[in-house]
Structures are given as structure tokens and as C-alpha cells.
Write a protein that holds these residues in place. Structure first.
Motif, PDB file in Angstrom:
ATOM      1  N   VAL A  18       0.736  -1.534   0.117  1.00 46.08           N
ATOM      2  CA  VAL A  18       0.171   0.282  -0.174  1.00 46.08           C
ATOM      3  C   VAL A  18       0.618   1.540  -0.219  1.00 46.08           C
ATOM      4  O   VAL A  18      -0.014   1.963   0.088  1.00 46.08           O
ATOM      5  N   GLN A 154      -3.904   2.254  -0.535  1.00 43.89           N
ATOM      6  CA  GLN A 154      -3.708   2.620  -1.544  1.00 43.89           C
ATOM      7  C   GLN A 154      -5.542   2.474  -2.175  1.00 43.89           C
ATOM      8  O   GLN A 154      -6.491   2.169  -1.762  1.00 43.89           O
ATOM      9  N   THR A 189      -2.545   6.676  -1.460  1.00 44.83           N
ATOM     10  CA  THR A 189      -1.093   6.551  -2.496  1.00 44.83           C
ATOM     11  C   THR A 189      -1.840   5.834  -3.520  1.00 44.83           C
ATOM     12  O   THR A 189      -2.957   5.545  -4.042  1.00 44.83           O
ATOM     13  N   MET A 190      -0.341   5.640  -4.585  1.00 44.02           N
ATOM     14  CA  MET A 190      -0.451   4.940  -5.401  1.00 44.02           C
ATOM     15  C   MET A 190      -2.198   5.542  -6.270  1.00 44.02           C
ATOM     16  O   MET A 190      -2.603   4.780  -6.476  1.00 44.02           O
ATOM     17  N   ARG A 220       0.206   7.530  -8.327  1.00 47.96           N
ATOM     18  CA  ARG A 220       1.673   6.201  -8.843  1.00 47.96           C
ATOM     19  C   ARG A 220       2.971   6.974  -9.534  1.00 47.96           C
ATOM     20  O   ARG A 220       2.157   7.772 -10.891  1.00 47.96           O
TER      21      ARG A 220
END
Length: 264
Positions: A18, A154, A189-190, A220
Motif C-alpha cells: 500500500v 491504496q 497512495t498510488m 502512482r
């Protein structure tokens, strides 16, 4: 219970992949870059935070294993990194044996708290603890020692399901061993702006958790993914990339929240 001079933040999510360690490394670097004195405690036996900050395995003569066993202090174990104002207590695979070795000890949950009450830890304005991707005795120690938990999340379909489990865990720790523990914030995140599902996850998390979710979205980013293989935080590897800029913004948000907390 805690030293008034610093802020101990545990970075945790029982789900792997994550961006937990990436967040620990780059948030610590960003905080150090704006003048804060920061210590990372790598509490994951995989030792990715240590590797990502350029600490070679052969150079980890002492580690968080010795810290948890109480045989050495932070001052004896911590190593300076290439980032000014940032040190790390590195990790080794020895940590895998800690749970078995201390499981019957009465202070097994408070080993890290005791270690972080030292003068060496209090000299740091921020201590970030990078946890393993599971809820075990190491993670329990990290939460028992911390003022707050920062949760990287994530932007994917199962994010909210995993988050609810983690929030339940934090609540259990608060009720049993650390009444002062709170949620520092949720870091998304991402994030891929081209992905409709990612956009929906952001909306859902903000709807459910409101102010607990940081405004900053960590995208990302290829440069952020490449950086650990060079033993560098993304902020040193490529300051201008979108990921590095996002972590600088996140550090600013963390400090702003800390100021608001102190003023309250």
C-alpha cells in the motif's frame, strides 16, 4: 507517559503493497528537509525502509532487534542517513524471532515505548515507526509506543474493507494499552487520476472519514518506485517528480495538523 519534546507516529496497515514503507521514507525525508530532526524505527523484518535509505545489510551490526530486546539503546543503534537530520534504527531478519523470545514477558507490549523514552529519541522532533504488513506483537509495540497512527491507503477496490479492520485494531489498542492513541491521518497512495475506480475510492474514503483524510494524494509514479533500488528516498532521487512533490505537501499537512493539535 510520553516525552513532550517529540511526536511518535506509527505508520501501519496490515495489508501489504500500500506504499507504507515508501511513505515512511519520503515523509521522514520531507520533514527533515524542512528542518525537523527525524528518526525512523524500521520494525519490519524485511528491512525495506533501511534498504531504501541506503543502509546496506552488512552494515546493520545492531538493529531494532537489539532495541526490542533491550540490550542496546537508540543512541548505540541508530545510523545517520544521506539525508541531513534523518537517522534510522535499521532492521534485520532477527526481528522474526522477537515475538517468540518476549511473548511470556510482562512488558512484551511496551518494549518499544520504553526504548523511545530515551534521551536519544527525545532529541528528535518526529519518530516514525515503519511496521510490518500484519498485526502482530511488533505492530502492537509500535501502536503502544505512539501518539498517533498514520495509515497509507491504496486507491483500490478493497481499500475501505481493510481500513475498517485497521481502525478496529487501533480502537482495541486504545482501550487496552494506549488510551491516548489517535489517527494522525489517512494518506491515499498510488492514485491514478485516469482511473475511475481510484476516483471513486477517494470519494468514498473522504465521505466516511472526512477530516481524517489528508488533502494530498500520492500519485502512482515511476520515479518513486525506482528510488529504493538506488538506496535513496524519491525526494533525493528526483525532487521535481510528482511523487516527491506530493510527499513534500504531505509533510506540510502533517506539521499543520500538529500545530492545530497543540493549539487546541
Amino acid at each position: 507517559m510520553f516525552g513532550p519534546k517529540n511526536r511518535i507516529i506509527t505508520i501501519a496497515n496490515q495489508k501489504g503493497g500500500v506504499g507504507k514503507t515508501t511513505t515512511a521514507i519520503n515523509l521522514a525525508t520531507a520533514l527533515a528537509a524542512i528542518g525537523e530532526r527525524v528518526l525512523i524505527v524500521d520494525l519490519d523484518p524485511q528491512g525495506n525502509a533501511s534498504t531504501g535509505l541506503g543502509i546496506q545489510r552488512r552494515a546493520r551490526h545492531l538493529s531494532s532487534y537489539e532495541l526490542m530486546m533491550g540490550t542496546h539503546s537508540i543512541g548505540q543503534i541508530a545510523q545517520d542517513t544521506a539525508v541531513p537530520n534523518l537517522a534510522i534504527v535499521p532492521s534485520t531478519m532477527d526481528l522474526l524471532g522477537v515475538e517468540m523470545e518476549i511473548s511470556k514477558e510482562s512488558d512484551r507490549v511496551f518494549r518499544l515505548r520504553k526504548a523511545l523514552a530515551s534521551v536519544d529519541a527525545l532529541a528528535c522532533s518526529y519518530v516514525l515507526v515503519d511496521c510490518p504488513p500484519s498485526f502482530n506483537l511488533l505492530t502492537m509495540n509500535a501502536m503502544a509506543a505512539a501518539h498517533s497512527v498514520l495509515v497509507p491507503l491504496q486507491c483500490e477496490f478493497f481499500a475501505l474493507e481493510g481500513l475498517s479492520q485497521l481502525l478496529e485494531t487501533v480502537d482495541q489498542v486504545r482501550q487496552t494499552v494506549n488510551p491516548g492513541l489517535d489517527i494522525q491521518g489517512i494518506v491515499l497512495t498510488m492514485f491514478d487520476s485516469r482511473n475511475n475506480l481510484a476516483q471513486q475510492v477517494v470519494s468514498d474514503v473522504r465521505l466516511h472519514l472526512g477530516d481524517k483524510v489528508y488533502h494530498t494524494l500520492i500519485p502512482r509514479n515511476v520515479r518513486v518506485s525506482e528510488a529504493p533500488s538506488y538506496g535513496k528516498p524519491a525526494i533525493l532521487y528526483d525532487l521535481k517528480c510528482a511523487g516527491s512533490q506530493a510527499y513534500l505537501q504531505l509533510a506540510s499537512e502533517v506539521i499543520q495538523r500538529e500545530r492545530q493539535r497543540k493549539a487546541a
